[in-house]
Write a protein that holds these residues in place. Structure first.
Motif, PDB file in Angstrom:
ATOM      1  N   GLY A 145       0.877  -1.150   0.069  1.00  0.00           N
ATOM      2  CA  GLY A 145       0.000  -0.039   0.300  1.00  0.00           C
ATOM      3  C   GLY A 145       0.653   1.247  -0.065  1.00  0.00           C
ATOM      4  N   ASP A 146       0.166   2.246   0.244  1.00  0.00           N
ATOM      5  CA  ASP A 146       0.883   3.779   0.461  1.00  0.00           C
ATOM      6  C   ASP A 146       1.191   4.251   1.882  1.00  0.00           C
ATOM      7  OD1 ASP A 146       0.424   6.673  -1.368  1.00  0.00           O
ATOM      8  OD2 ASP A 146       1.031   6.607   0.909  1.00  0.00           O
ATOM      9  N   GLU A 147       2.532   3.862   2.243  1.00  0.00           N
ATOM     10  CA  GLU A 147       2.724   3.970   3.683  1.00  0.00           C
ATOM     11  C   GLU A 147       2.682   5.491   4.077  1.00  0.00           C
ATOM     12  OE1 GLU A 147       6.799   2.824   4.388  1.00  0.00           O
ATOM     13  OE2 GLU A 147       6.755   3.484   6.529  1.00  0.00           O
ATOM     14  N   GLU A 148       2.692   6.678   3.304  1.00  0.00           N
ATOM     15  CA  GLU A 148       2.424   7.933   3.899  1.00  0.00           C
ATOM     16  C   GLU A 148       1.067   7.864   4.385  1.00  0.00           C
ATOM     17  OE1 GLU A 148       4.040  10.757   1.376  1.00  0.00           O
ATOM     18  OE2 GLU A 148       2.397  12.282   2.386  1.00  0.00           O
ATOM     19  N   GLU A 149      -0.203   7.255   3.292  1.00  0.00           N
ATOM     20  CA  GLU A 149      -1.348   7.651   3.824  1.00  0.00           C
ATOM     21  C   GLU A 149      -1.599   6.467   4.803  1.00  0.00           C
ATOM     22  OE1 GLU A 149      -3.869   6.133   0.374  1.00  0.00           O
ATOM     23  OE2 GLU A 149      -3.078   7.601  -0.913  1.00  0.00           O
ATOM     24  N   LEU A 150      -1.153   5.387   4.811  1.00  0.00           N
ATOM     25  CA  LEU A 150      -1.493   4.406   6.199  1.00  0.00           C
ATOM     26  C   LEU A 150      -0.932   5.017   7.553  1.00  0.00           C
ATOM     27  CD1 LEU A 150      -0.827   1.064   4.675  1.00  0.00           C
ATOM     28  CD2 LEU A 150      -3.032   1.882   5.390  1.00  0.00           C
ATOM     29  N   ARG A 151       0.159   5.650   7.333  1.00  0.00           N
ATOM     30  CA  ARG A 151       0.801   6.413   8.578  1.00  0.00           C
ATOM     31  C   ARG A 151      -0.100   7.609   9.191  1.00  0.00           C
ATOM     32  NH1 ARG A 151       6.277   7.040  10.701  1.00  0.00           N
ATOM     33  NH2 ARG A 151       7.085   5.440   9.418  1.00  0.00           N
ATOM     34  N   SER A 152      -0.588   8.130   8.159  1.00  0.00           N
ATOM     35  CA  SER A 152      -1.743   9.371   8.749  1.00  0.00           C
ATOM     36  C   SER A 152      -3.119   8.584   9.462  1.00  0.00           C
ATOM     37  CB  SER A 152      -1.797  10.472   7.666  1.00  0.00           C
ATOM     38  OG  SER A 152      -2.430   9.960   6.559  1.00  0.00           O
ATOM     39  N   ALA A 153      -3.392   7.631   8.729  1.00  0.00           N
ATOM     40  CA  ALA A 153      -4.509   6.916   9.267  1.00  0.00           C
ATOM     41  C   ALA A 153      -4.317   6.617  10.603  1.00  0.00           C
ATOM     42  CB  ALA A 153      -5.226   5.870   8.394  1.00  0.00           C
ATOM     43  N   PHE A 154      -3.660   5.740  10.695  1.00  0.00           N
ATOM     44  CA  PHE A 154      -3.116   4.938  11.987  1.00  0.00           C
ATOM     45  C   PHE A 154      -2.732   6.166  13.043  1.00  0.00           C
ATOM     46  CE2 PHE A 154      -1.549   0.952   9.703  1.00  0.00           C
ATOM     47  CZ  PHE A 154      -2.788   0.705   9.491  1.00  0.00           C
ATOM     48  N   SER A 155      -1.927   7.172  12.797  1.00  0.00           N
ATOM     49  CA  SER A 155      -1.807   8.134  13.585  1.00  0.00           C
ATOM     50  C   SER A 155      -3.109   9.081  13.965  1.00  0.00           C
ATOM     51  CB  SER A 155      -0.810   9.261  12.911  1.00  0.00           C
ATOM     52  OG  SER A 155      -0.840  10.625  13.301  1.00  0.00           O
TER      53      SER A 155
END
Ligand code: ADP
Length: 271
Positions: A145-155
């Motif tokens: 997937g897209d790491e930056e997107e997942l990071r902002s979701a989990f954050s």
């Protein structure tokens, strides 16, 4: 809501007759109302910090003989409001990108272990030791997937757990394989959410308690971002909650891969 909106038109038909045309525009009408609400909400959210900033600058310009100590508090307050506006604009830009741009390809396999460790560190810093935050990770489990997107979701999920859990509470983050797929859960012992709010939580600017939420600095867009990011990864969000006991937000990825550490071979899991 079972009400329908119809668009009615009367058009000439033949020599001396007329035709009545009715078109069901309920969905268009609903989308238009949502768009208008969204614009009204953004304007309101931006106006609040602007009003504070204007008040502070007027106050300062009326004061004579300003010393550095007079500036200390106003500057802190102004900075807080500027931060709030920046967060809001950043979230709006991200949301609009998620809504309009196609998901990035090719997708890389994400190291959930490192990402979650970083995010838990950030959450610990945000909580300044007020909460016990734990992390349990299944090391072989990964998603493309897209790491930056997942990071902002989990954050956002972790940030919410910290914001809506009183000091002394617990937050447990787990990344594991479950019956429905690979699963990230963020469980808190916070204030919980009344059942009837759950279906609307991911709407833009929807807040359970608007007064308190805006005081703790949330933009009201966090869960809308989470929902979009997950759907771009064919994943879904589930929430269970009990008032006064806590909430568990789960991101479930039906498509994932497992790295067999002994052989280094990837196996694709699919549910
Ligand atoms: P906000 O910026 O207000 O936190 P979100 O979209 O992230 O916006 O969340 C929407 C609302 O859902 C919040 O205002 C809050 O009322 C509720 N909420 C989200 N996460 C939690 C949680 N972990 N515990 C209790 N309430 C929560």
């Amino acid at each position: 809501d079972s009400r329908r909106t119809l668009e009615i038109r009367i058009v000439p038909y033949g020599q001396d007759q007329q035709l009545l045309l009715a078109r069901d525009i309920s969905e268009l009408h609903r989308l238009e109302t949502m768009r208008q609400d969204f614009v009204a909400n953004i304007s309101h959210e931006l106006r609040t910090p602007l009003t504070v900033l204007r008040g502070m600058s007027e106050q300062l310009s009326e004061m004579d003989d300003l010393g550095p100590e007079d500036l200390e508090r106003p500057l802190v307050l102004m900075e807080q409001q500027i931060e709030r506006m920046t967060r809001l604009v950043d979230d709006l830009l991200l949301l609009s990108r998620l809504e309009t741009e196609a998901p990035s390809t090719p997708r890389s396999l994400i190291n959930f272990n490192d990402m979650l460790e970083d995010l838990v560190e950030e959450a610990r810093a945000m909580s300044s030791g007020a909460h016990v935050i734990t992390l349990t990770v299944d090391h072989g489990l990964t998603v493309a997937g897209d790491e930056e997107e997942l990071r902002s979701a989990f954050s956002n999920l972790l940030g919410n757990a910290v914001k809506y859990t009183e000091s002394g509470g617990r937050i447990d983050v787990r990344w594991f394989e479950a019956a429905g797929g690979a699963c990230l859960t963020v469980a808190d012992t916070g204030r919980g959410i009344p059942l009837h709010h759950l279906p609307r939580l991911t709407e833009r600017f929807y807040r359970v308690d608007s007064g308190r939420a805006s005081r703790n600095g949330g933009t009201g867009l966090g869960l809308a971002i989470v929902k979009h990011v997950l759907s771009r990864h064919s994943a879904r969000l589930e929430v269970t909650s009990e008032v006064g006991e806590g909430s568990t937000f789960s991101a479930i990825f039906p498509v994932y891969e497992r790295l067999d550490e002994a052989s280094g071979v990837m196996k694709t899991g699919q549910h």
